[in-house]
Design an enzyme around this catalytic site. Structure first.
Site, short mmCIF file in Angstrom:
data_model
loop_
_atom_site.label_atom_id
_atom_site.label_comp_id
_atom_site.label_asym_id
_atom_site.label_seq_id
_atom_site.Cartn_x
_atom_site.Cartn_y
_atom_site.Cartn_z
N GLY A 8 -13.83 6.50 5.75
CA GLY A 8 -14.39 5.56 6.71
C GLY A 8 -14.51 6.20 8.08
N TYR A 94 -15.47 -4.68 17.37
CA TYR A 94 -14.45 -5.31 18.20
C TYR A 94 -14.30 -4.57 19.53
CZ TYR A 94 -11.44 -1.51 16.42
OH TYR A 94 -10.91 -0.29 16.10
N ASP A 96 -11.97 -2.48 21.86
CA ASP A 96 -10.80 -1.62 21.80
C ASP A 96 -10.54 -1.09 23.21
OD1 ASP A 96 -8.70 -0.07 20.61
OD2 ASP A 96 -10.01 1.68 20.72
N ARG A 240 -3.18 8.30 5.04
CA ARG A 240 -4.54 8.31 5.61
C ARG A 240 -4.59 9.30 6.76
NH1 ARG A 240 -7.32 4.96 9.78
NH2 ARG A 240 -5.30 3.94 10.11
#
Length: 333
Positions: A8, A94, A96, A240
């Site tokens: 991602g 969003y 941040d 991750r």
């Protein structure tokens, strides 16, 4: 067989209001998210809410946790500085800190990751247009870059899920030389040298001048080539890799190479490939040296009193990956 890689991207965009330079970027970022939510039909009542329970950005893979709270906050999705919307594709848009951020849906290959990265650009364009049509709101410009020219940098992150059983030192030994040298084909280009662009010149990477250490948990200061955030969002069997050293690319080709090569290097680590003999002697200095080497011919020092250029290191990494993954790469150029 190596596992399919879960991939991602997260892109922090620059934002300005050309007609009102004094307005807070927190205000404009919030307005961009709210305007997009309204124009896309998500609104508030129909909006999918973000679950903060699994967020732990201050937990380090090296075994410590600096979290400030242990319970998940409850946040109004339109709140100033906290506005967010989750799209039907699984992406998240969003605020941040003081910029808008787009997190793509997870994919299993680099091609799809590029598609959803480009979808984020379209989303930002729609947000800017929609916000400019709101009464009493300033016209916005949203930029996909990494620097503001005044010393601040914002990131273009990649995320790669991999088995936690991978040896942490082997992962770092592979990814440090890869991250330092891949900028020769993934750099977005930047006018100006130094954090504030105080010196004249052109360099390959926008992010290079903001990398300060080799390994670090931080993302907004003391930035590392390897980020050790331990936040897999997928259970204890997985880790991750949260990458903060990359540039925000407009070139689909550069994005494809950036993501695809890194996923393959991780697969090679899983296949047992050893990259420890191409360890850079001063990796942070090498980041800057390679970014300023427009001819890609400057050698950087390795342990063992050896020198190689960025291109030579990338060729060596490619040879090892190709040899280790030959069977799984059949039919792929």
């Amino acid at each position: 067989m190596t596992p399919k890689r879960i991939i991602g991207t997260e892109t922090e965009f620059g934002i300005i209001a050309p007609d009102d330079p004094t307005v807070s970027p927190i205000d404009t970022s919030t307005q961009a998210v709210i305007a997009y939510a309204a124009s896309s039909g998500a609104g508030v009542n129909r909006r999918t809410r973000w679950d903060y329970a699994q967020e732990s950005p201050l937990r380090d893979v090296r075994g410590f946790d600096l979290r400030r709270y242990r319970t998940a906050p409850v946040i109004d999705p339109n709140a100033l500085g906290n506005a967010n919307v989750v799209t039907t594709s699984g992406a998240r848009f969003y605020v941040d800190h003081a910029h808008p951020e787009y997190s793509s849906p997870e994919t299993t290959d680099a091609w799809d990751a590029v598609i959803w990265d480009k979808a984020g650009e379209l989303m930002m364009h729609e947000a800017a247009v929609a916000s400019g049509q709101v009464e009493d709101q300033p016209r916005l410009q949203i930029h996909k870059n990494n620097v503001d020219g005044k010393g601040a940098s914002y990131g273009a992150h990649e995320n790669y899920l991999y088995p936690r059983s991978y040896d942490a030192e082997a992962v770092q030994a592979a990814l440090i030389p890869h991250f330092v040298t891949r900028q020769v084909y993934t750099g977005a280009g930047r006018v100006g040298l130094g954090e504030s662009g105080q010196n004249p010149g052109f360099q390959i990477s926008q992010r290079a001048d903001y990398i300060e250490t080799t390994v670090s948990l931080e993302t907004t200061l003391n930035r590392g080539i390897i980020n050790t955030r331990d936040e897999p969002h997928s259970g204890s069997d997985w880790a991750r890799m949260h990458v903060i050293i990359g540039d925000a690319n407009l070139s689909e080709f550069a994005t494809f190479l950036k993501i695809g090569t890194t996923a393959l290097v991780l697969d090679a680590v899983g296949a047992g490939v050893d990259f420890s003999d191409i360890a850079l002697y001063e990796p942070v200095a090498a980041v800057r040296e390679i970014s300023r080497d427009l001819e890609c011919t400057h050698p950087v020092r390795l342990y063992g009193n050896r020198e190689m250029t960025a291109v030579q290191i990338q060729q060596e990494i490619r040879n090892r990956v190709t040899e280790a993954l030959a069977d799984s790469l059949v039919g792929h150029d």
